[in-house]
Design a protein around this motif. Structure first.
Motif, short mmCIF file in Angstrom:
data_model
loop_
_atom_site.label_atom_id
_atom_site.label_comp_id
_atom_site.label_asym_id
_atom_site.label_seq_id
_atom_site.Cartn_x
_atom_site.Cartn_y
_atom_site.Cartn_z
N UNK A 165 41.10 6.89 4.91
CA UNK A 165 40.55 5.57 5.25
C UNK A 165 39.03 5.53 5.17
N UNK A 166 38.37 6.48 5.82
CA UNK A 166 36.91 6.41 5.88
C UNK A 166 36.27 6.60 4.50
N UNK A 167 36.63 7.61 3.69
CA UNK A 167 36.02 7.72 2.36
C UNK A 167 36.32 6.50 1.49
N UNK A 168 37.52 5.94 1.60
CA UNK A 168 37.85 4.76 0.80
C UNK A 168 37.02 3.56 1.23
N UNK A 169 36.81 3.43 2.52
CA UNK A 169 35.98 2.33 3.03
C UNK A 169 34.54 2.49 2.55
N UNK A 170 34.04 3.74 2.55
CA UNK A 170 32.69 3.98 2.06
C UNK A 170 32.57 3.63 0.58
N UNK A 171 33.63 3.96 -0.19
CA UNK A 171 33.61 3.63 -1.62
C UNK A 171 33.57 2.12 -1.83
N UNK A 172 34.32 1.38 -1.03
CA UNK A 172 34.35 -0.08 -1.18
C UNK A 172 33.04 -0.72 -0.75
N UNK A 173 32.24 -0.05 0.09
CA UNK A 173 30.98 -0.61 0.58
C UNK A 173 29.79 -0.26 -0.30
N UNK A 174 30.01 0.49 -1.38
CA UNK A 174 28.89 0.86 -2.26
C UNK A 174 28.30 -0.39 -2.91
N UNK A 175 26.98 -0.51 -2.87
CA UNK A 175 26.28 -1.63 -3.50
C UNK A 175 26.08 -1.31 -4.98
N UNK A 176 26.61 -2.13 -5.91
CA UNK A 176 26.50 -1.81 -7.34
C UNK A 176 25.05 -1.65 -7.81
N UNK A 177 24.15 -2.52 -7.34
CA UNK A 177 22.76 -2.45 -7.79
C UNK A 177 22.13 -1.13 -7.37
N UNK A 178 22.31 -0.75 -6.11
CA UNK A 178 21.73 0.50 -5.63
C UNK A 178 22.33 1.71 -6.38
N UNK A 179 23.63 1.68 -6.59
CA UNK A 179 24.30 2.80 -7.27
C UNK A 179 23.79 2.94 -8.70
N UNK A 180 23.59 1.81 -9.41
CA UNK A 180 23.12 1.89 -10.80
C UNK A 180 21.65 2.29 -10.85
N UNK A 181 20.85 1.85 -9.84
CA UNK A 181 19.42 2.18 -9.83
C UNK A 181 19.23 3.67 -9.61
N UNK A 182 20.02 4.26 -8.71
CA UNK A 182 19.85 5.68 -8.39
C UNK A 182 20.83 6.56 -9.15
N UNK A 183 21.67 5.98 -9.98
CA UNK A 183 22.64 6.78 -10.72
C UNK A 183 22.05 7.43 -11.92
#
Length: 418
Positions: A400-418
């Motif tokens: 539950x917790x890792x899946x919830x964290x995955x769903x809360x990822x901000x696309x802009x932040x992930x692409x900027x720092x990816x």
């Protein structure tokens, strides 16, 4: 619940690609961890059930599951009417009169010692499977044919240097009535069999004689010391105890079942069983935490992929379900494999004894393994169901917790720092 797209992405994430071997290996170890935890829990609880059943069979196999005794005095008058009333109740398998008392024994070889004498009807004694399996020398067929026959514990017979066919002198040192000058009562008995039921306190101090002989020795006439009751299901003896107490209400009698008379042993086994279950449950819990860590690493590694999925229109719920499916595949798959492995070992424990005997013959293990080899395995479907539900529940909670964290990822932040 999971559409084709979510299943395809989830199973793609579980397959290792170049550069992702570590995450895949972590997931495999998480699956193996929960598989071994569930399997161990099933096997150990089954062996402990077998140990408890074997111990209680030895303890209550020679004695009744319930006893009915007089509240005062040592003689139970009119036991026939009491036995007839109890025999008509549901759940009662056998009712037997018993004479119980302390005696002294001496043999012609010079041995002497104290013993617990139990007088039983010959047909009742032959119907006790524990004693019948425990006969080492002689035979129960001769018991009762001669009123002076006796069946004696193997350790006691060894101490007195007795064999079937030998004569043992039985002495009652206590004089009856107020005449203290009366000589002790003695009687010569012929040993017809020796037994070993695996309990030293029984094998070293117990003898059996026909009921009429015991009544004559203790000058009881037609009375007995108590009435023993065997029930069809010793594990659920409490309802039968209540029925017997209700049927005998108003009479000066005491009714006690084996759980009460062996309360210290019974309580110790319950505590040991619950503590062992708790300890082994912690193994499954640790394996569930491994699922959390492996799934968290997977989410961190797939952060850029999650952001791309979100920008392409995937909703947070879809991302949540993708990683729920990843975690559930690891956890539930490991639980089901552990269930199959544990149930296979527990139900075929007897077939594995040959391999265990080989291990014991190598000398790498001590007497502990030899003791485990002799233990039976009893699978309790209710316990196995609880273990299976526990493994599945912890596996799902771990996702539950890792899946919830995955769903809360901000696309802009992930692409900027990816």
């Amino acid at each position: 619940m999971f559409n084709a797209f979510e299943r395809a992405v989830a199973f793609r994430y579980l397959r290792a690609r170049k550069g992702e071997r570590f995450i895949s290996v972590t997931a495999i170890f998480s699956l193996l961890g929960i598989m071994l935890g569930v399997a161990t829990l099933i096997v150990v609880t089954s062996v402990m059930n077998g140990f408890r059943q074997d111990l209680m069979t030895r303890i209550i196999g020679l004695n009744g599951h319930l006893i009915v005794q007089p509240e005062r005095g040592r003689a139970l008058e009119g036991y026939e009417a009491i036995a007839a009333r109890i025999a008509g109740l549901s759940g009662v398998a056998q009712v037997a009169p018993v004479v119980d008392g302390q005696v002294l024994l001496s043999s012609q070889a010079g041995g002497a010692g104290a013993a617990q004498l139990r007088g039983l009807p010959p047909e009742v004694l032959r119907a006790r499977p524990v004693l019948d399996r425990g006969i080492r020398l002689g035979s129960l067929e001769e018991f009762g044919a001669d009123p002076d026959s006796v069946v004696i514990g193997g350790r006691l017979a060894q101490r007195l240097r007795l064999q079937p066919g030998d004569t043992v002198t039985l002495t009652l040192p206590q004089a009856r009535g107020g005449d203290f000058s009366a000589a002790p009562r003695q009687r010569a008995l012929r040993v017809v069999a020796t037994f070993d039921v695996g309990m030293p306190e029984v094998d070293s101090r117990t003898i059996f004689v026909p009921l009429a002989t015991a009544q004559s020795l203790f000058a009881l006439g037609d009375a007995v010391s108590e009435v023993e009751v065997m029930v069809t299901d010793p594990a659920h003896v409490a309802p039968v105890t209540s029925e017997i107490r209700a049927a005998l209400a108003g009479q000066p009698l005491r009714v006690a079942d084996w759980q009460r008379t062996n309360s210290s042993i019974y309580a110790a086994m319950l505590v040991e069983r619950n503590v062992m279950f708790l300890i082994l449950t912690l193994i499954v819990l640790v394996a569930a935490f491994n699922i959390v860590s492996s799934l968290t690493m997977l989410v961190k590694d797939k952060g850029r992929d999650i952001a791309i999925l979100r920008t392409m229109g995937a909703k947070r719920g879809a991302v949540l379900r993708i990683f729920l499916l990843c975690g559930a595949t690891i956890g539930c798959g490991g639980t089901l494999l552990g269930f199959a492995l544990g149930l296979g070992i527990a139900t075929n424990f007897d077939a594995l004894r040959r391999g265990l005997l080989w291990l014991e013959s190598t000398g790498l293990f001590g007497a502990e393994l030899r003791f485990l080899i002799g233990l039976p395995s009893v699978v309790d479907p209710q316990e196995v169901g609880i273990i299976l539900a526990l493994g599945l529940g912890l596996s799902l909670l771990a996702t539950l917790w890792p899946s919830w964290r995955a769903a809360r990822i901000d696309p802009a932040e992930a692409l900027r720092h990816g």
